[in-house]
Design an enzyme around this catalytic site. Sequence first.
Site, PDB file in Angstrom:
ATOM      1  N   GLY A 111       0.828  -1.209   0.000  1.00 42.83           N
ATOM      2  CA  GLY A 111       0.000   0.000   0.000  1.00 42.83           C
ATOM      3  C   GLY A 111       0.855   1.249   0.000  1.00 42.83           C
ATOM      4  O   GLY A 111       2.077   1.177  -0.161  1.00 42.83           O
ATOM      5  N   GLU A 138       1.360   3.149   2.504  1.00 44.30           N
ATOM      6  CA  GLU A 138       2.061   3.343   3.769  1.00 44.30           C
ATOM      7  C   GLU A 138       2.976   2.183   4.140  1.00 44.30           C
ATOM      8  O   GLU A 138       3.833   2.341   4.991  1.00 44.30           O
ATOM      9  CB  GLU A 138       1.039   3.522   4.904  1.00 44.30           C
ATOM     10  CG  GLU A 138       0.011   4.614   4.667  1.00 44.30           C
ATOM     11  CD  GLU A 138       0.522   5.983   5.083  1.00 44.30           C
ATOM     12  OE1 GLU A 138       1.625   6.051   5.650  1.00 44.30           O
ATOM     13  OE2 GLU A 138      -0.176   6.967   4.814  1.00 44.30           O
ATOM     14  N   HIS A 140       2.991   8.469   8.930  1.00 47.86           N
ATOM     15  CA  HIS A 140       1.609   8.751   8.557  1.00 47.86           C
ATOM     16  C   HIS A 140       1.424  10.228   8.259  1.00 47.86           C
ATOM     17  O   HIS A 140       1.995  11.069   8.911  1.00 47.86           O
ATOM     18  CB  HIS A 140       0.669   8.311   9.677  1.00 47.86           C
ATOM     19  CG  HIS A 140      -0.396   7.418   9.170  1.00 47.86           C
ATOM     20  ND1 HIS A 140      -1.584   7.888   8.721  1.00 47.86           N
ATOM     21  CD2 HIS A 140      -0.418   6.087   8.999  1.00 47.86           C
ATOM     22  CE1 HIS A 140      -2.310   6.866   8.306  1.00 47.86           C
ATOM     23  NE2 HIS A 140      -1.636   5.763   8.474  1.00 47.86           N
ATOM     24  N   LEU A 161      -0.817 -13.133  12.255  1.00 48.47           N
ATOM     25  CA  LEU A 161      -1.574 -13.157  11.003  1.00 48.47           C
ATOM     26  C   LEU A 161      -3.043 -13.413  11.328  1.00 48.47           C
ATOM     27  O   LEU A 161      -3.383 -14.431  11.923  1.00 48.47           O
ATOM     28  CB  LEU A 161      -1.050 -14.284  10.097  1.00 48.47           C
ATOM     29  CG  LEU A 161      -1.910 -14.616   8.883  1.00 48.47           C
ATOM     30  CD1 LEU A 161      -1.814 -13.518   7.826  1.00 48.47           C
ATOM     31  CD2 LEU A 161      -1.494 -15.960   8.286  1.00 48.47           C
ATOM     32  N   GLU A 218     -11.167  -7.712   5.057  1.00 47.94           N
ATOM     33  CA  GLU A 218     -11.527  -6.339   5.391  1.00 47.94           C
ATOM     34  C   GLU A 218     -13.045  -6.195   5.331  1.00 47.94           C
ATOM     35  O   GLU A 218     -13.697  -6.770   4.453  1.00 47.94           O
ATOM     36  CB  GLU A 218     -10.902  -5.348   4.403  1.00 47.94           C
ATOM     37  CG  GLU A 218      -9.416  -5.182   4.538  1.00 47.94           C
ATOM     38  CD  GLU A 218      -8.660  -5.987   3.493  1.00 47.94           C
ATOM     39  OE1 GLU A 218      -9.208  -7.025   3.039  1.00 47.94           O
ATOM     40  OE2 GLU A 218      -7.540  -5.586   3.151  1.00 47.94           O
ATOM     41  N   ASP A 230      -7.722   6.366  12.375  1.00 47.82           N
ATOM     42  CA  ASP A 230      -7.843   6.066  10.941  1.00 47.82           C
ATOM     43  C   ASP A 230      -8.792   4.881  10.779  1.00 47.82           C
ATOM     44  O   ASP A 230      -8.595   4.008   9.943  1.00 47.82           O
ATOM     45  CB  ASP A 230      -6.459   5.745  10.353  1.00 47.82           C
ATOM     46  CG  ASP A 230      -6.467   5.701   8.819  1.00 47.82           C
ATOM     47  OD1 ASP A 230      -7.403   6.257   8.203  1.00 47.82           O
ATOM     48  OD2 ASP A 230      -5.546   5.102   8.237  1.00 47.82           O
ATOM     49  N   ASN A 282      -9.769  -0.763   7.707  1.00 46.82           N
ATOM     50  CA  ASN A 282      -8.873  -1.153   8.797  1.00 46.82           C
ATOM     51  C   ASN A 282      -9.571  -1.994   9.865  1.00 46.82           C
ATOM     52  O   ASN A 282      -9.094  -2.102  10.988  1.00 46.82           O
ATOM     53  CB  ASN A 282      -8.233   0.089   9.425  1.00 46.82           C
ATOM     54  CG  ASN A 282      -7.172   0.679   8.510  1.00 46.82           C
ATOM     55  OD1 ASN A 282      -6.542  -0.050   7.746  1.00 46.82           O
ATOM     56  ND2 ASN A 282      -6.976   1.983   8.585  1.00 46.82           N
TER      57      ASN A 282
HETATM   58  N1  LIG Z   1      -2.260  -8.658  11.208  1.00 44.79           N
HETATM   59  C1  LIG Z   1      -2.765  -8.819   9.988  1.00 44.79           C
HETATM   60  N2  LIG Z   1      -3.281 -10.005   9.611  1.00 44.79           N
HETATM   61  C2  LIG Z   1      -3.782 -10.177   8.380  1.00 44.79           C
HETATM   62  N3  LIG Z   1      -3.806  -9.228   7.426  1.00 44.79           N
HETATM   63  C3  LIG Z   1      -3.306  -8.014   7.736  1.00 44.79           C
HETATM   64  C4  LIG Z   1      -2.762  -7.741   9.023  1.00 44.79           C
HETATM   65  N4  LIG Z   1      -2.329  -6.463   9.035  1.00 44.79           N
HETATM   66  C5  LIG Z   1      -2.585  -5.977   7.804  1.00 44.79           C
HETATM   67  N5  LIG Z   1      -3.180  -6.891   7.013  1.00 44.79           N
HETATM   68  C6  LIG Z   1      -3.588  -6.726   5.592  1.00 44.79           C
HETATM   69  O1  LIG Z   1      -2.766  -5.769   4.939  1.00 44.79           O
HETATM   70  C7  LIG Z   1      -3.517  -4.625   4.548  1.00 44.79           C
HETATM   71  C8  LIG Z   1      -2.730  -3.343   4.822  1.00 44.79           C
HETATM   72  O2  LIG Z   1      -2.424  -3.268   6.193  1.00 44.79           O
HETATM   73  P1  LIG Z   1      -2.544  -1.943   7.022  1.00 44.79           P
HETATM   74  O3  LIG Z   1      -3.907  -1.385   6.887  1.00 44.79           O
HETATM   75  O4  LIG Z   1      -2.067  -2.238   8.392  1.00 44.79           O
HETATM   76  O5  LIG Z   1      -1.461  -1.041   6.297  1.00 44.79           O
HETATM   77  P2  LIG Z   1      -1.595   0.338   5.511  1.00 44.79           P
HETATM   78  O6  LIG Z   1      -0.341   1.017   5.784  1.00 44.79           O
HETATM   79  O7  LIG Z   1      -2.860   1.024   5.808  1.00 44.79           O
HETATM   80  O8  LIG Z   1      -1.614  -0.106   4.023  1.00 44.79           O
HETATM   81  P3  LIG Z   1      -2.477   0.603   2.898  1.00 44.79           P
HETATM   82  O9  LIG Z   1      -1.699   1.801   2.507  1.00 44.79           O
HETATM   83  O10 LIG Z   1      -2.575  -0.487   1.887  1.00 44.79           O
HETATM   84  O11 LIG Z   1      -3.814   0.959   3.501  1.00 44.79           O
HETATM   85  C9  LIG Z   1      -4.793  -4.701   5.350  1.00 44.79           C
HETATM   86  O12 LIG Z   1      -5.838  -4.088   4.699  1.00 44.79           O
HETATM   87  C10 LIG Z   1      -4.994  -6.206   5.505  1.00 44.79           C
HETATM   88  O13 LIG Z   1      -5.569  -6.741   4.344  1.00 44.79           O
HETATM   89 MG   LIG Z   2      -4.869   0.310   6.261  1.00 48.87          MG
END
Ligand SMILES: Nc1ncnc2c1ncn2[C@@H]1O[C@H](COP(=O)(O)OP(=O)(O)OP(=O)(O)O)[C@@H](O)[C@H]1O
Ligand SMILES: [Mg+2]
Length: 282
Positions: free
Chosen positions: A101, A103, A126, A181, A186, A218, A223
């Site tokens: 993603g 971030e 962030h 994990l 979502e 957020d 999330n």
């Molecule tokens: N502990 C976890 N177990 C399973 N899947 C996870 C976990 N943490 C994150 N993910 C998966 O990875 C994706 C992105 O994680 P996260 O929202 O923590 O990061 P982000 O920095 O917001 O990334 P993005 O920029 O893609 O939104 C989540 O939407 C989910 O699908």
């Molecule tokens: Mg996220």
Amino acid sequence: MKLVEVYKKIGKVSWKVLEAIFENMWDYKFVPLQIISNRANVSEEKARKILKSLSDLGIVINKQTEYEGSAFTFLGLSLFSLNRLVKRGIVNAVADQMSVGKESSIFNCYSEKFGECIIKFYRIGHTSFKKVKEKRDYGDLHFSVLAVRSAKREYETLKRLQGLSVPEVYAWEGNAVVMQLIEADELYKVKLKNPNEVLDMIIEEIKKIVKRGVVHCDLSQFNILVREDGIWFIDFPQSVDVNSESWLEYLRRDVSNVLEYFYRTYRIEKNINEVLQHIING
Ligand SMILES: Nc1ncnc2c1ncn2[C@@H]1O[C@H](COP(=O)(O)OP(=O)(O)OP(=O)(O)O)[C@@H](O)[C@H]1O
Ligand SMILES: [Mg+2]
């Protein structure tokens, strides 16, 4: 990101060079060659050669400004953090990339201690609106400093929330956080059979999190992970403490995101003021 492939190509002295960059990146956007060679205990000539090959691998950027200096790329910082996790015996194998993603990049991994888990590598600090002022103040910091801060914040917040509906968290190094994990989807991807019940679960969870002194900041359908038997909140690097400046505003925004989503998707109506009242005092 070809994490594992590149990881295998890094030799012992190169790790020392990367360590020297990590130690000094807080003070220099580009860490001077001289400092790197000192810290890594190699001649400047040798350090320059190693840095050139690390740059060819996409691990560092070497720049000649008033002086010769080097900084991590996202791949480089992530490899450095991964190496620390490996050395600590937290991570024993890295598997496929699971998500990428704006971030972060997330990899499945295996730990003899914790079983199947994930590593989240932060790309950058962030950038939500509340941090604009802070961002300006630190506008000149290298991304790697911001990424490490985000990882630290996520780790510390998850630690505080253990036992609630968040992933178990195992370790933090550099820009990497290792956590449980969660095999769930979502919220936005799922057609819920029991949306009223799930919304109530989410509200109760927000309440418990606030009771521990945390506002997510957020929170949204992106999330929150859901499965038949539960919900989990993820992605906490921007969280704030209850009682910090504007915390109520952020809480209202989190709750409003959730309520709007449930109204839009399931036509469930709830009064936001009543819900907030319940979360804070109920
Ligand atoms: N502990 C976890 N177990 C399973 N899947 C996870 C976990 N943490 C994150 N993910 C998966 O990875 C994706 C992105 O994680 P996260 O929202 O923590 O990061 P982000 O920095 O917001 O990334 P993005 O920029 O893609 O939104 C989540 O939407 C989910 O699908
Ligand atoms: Mg996220």
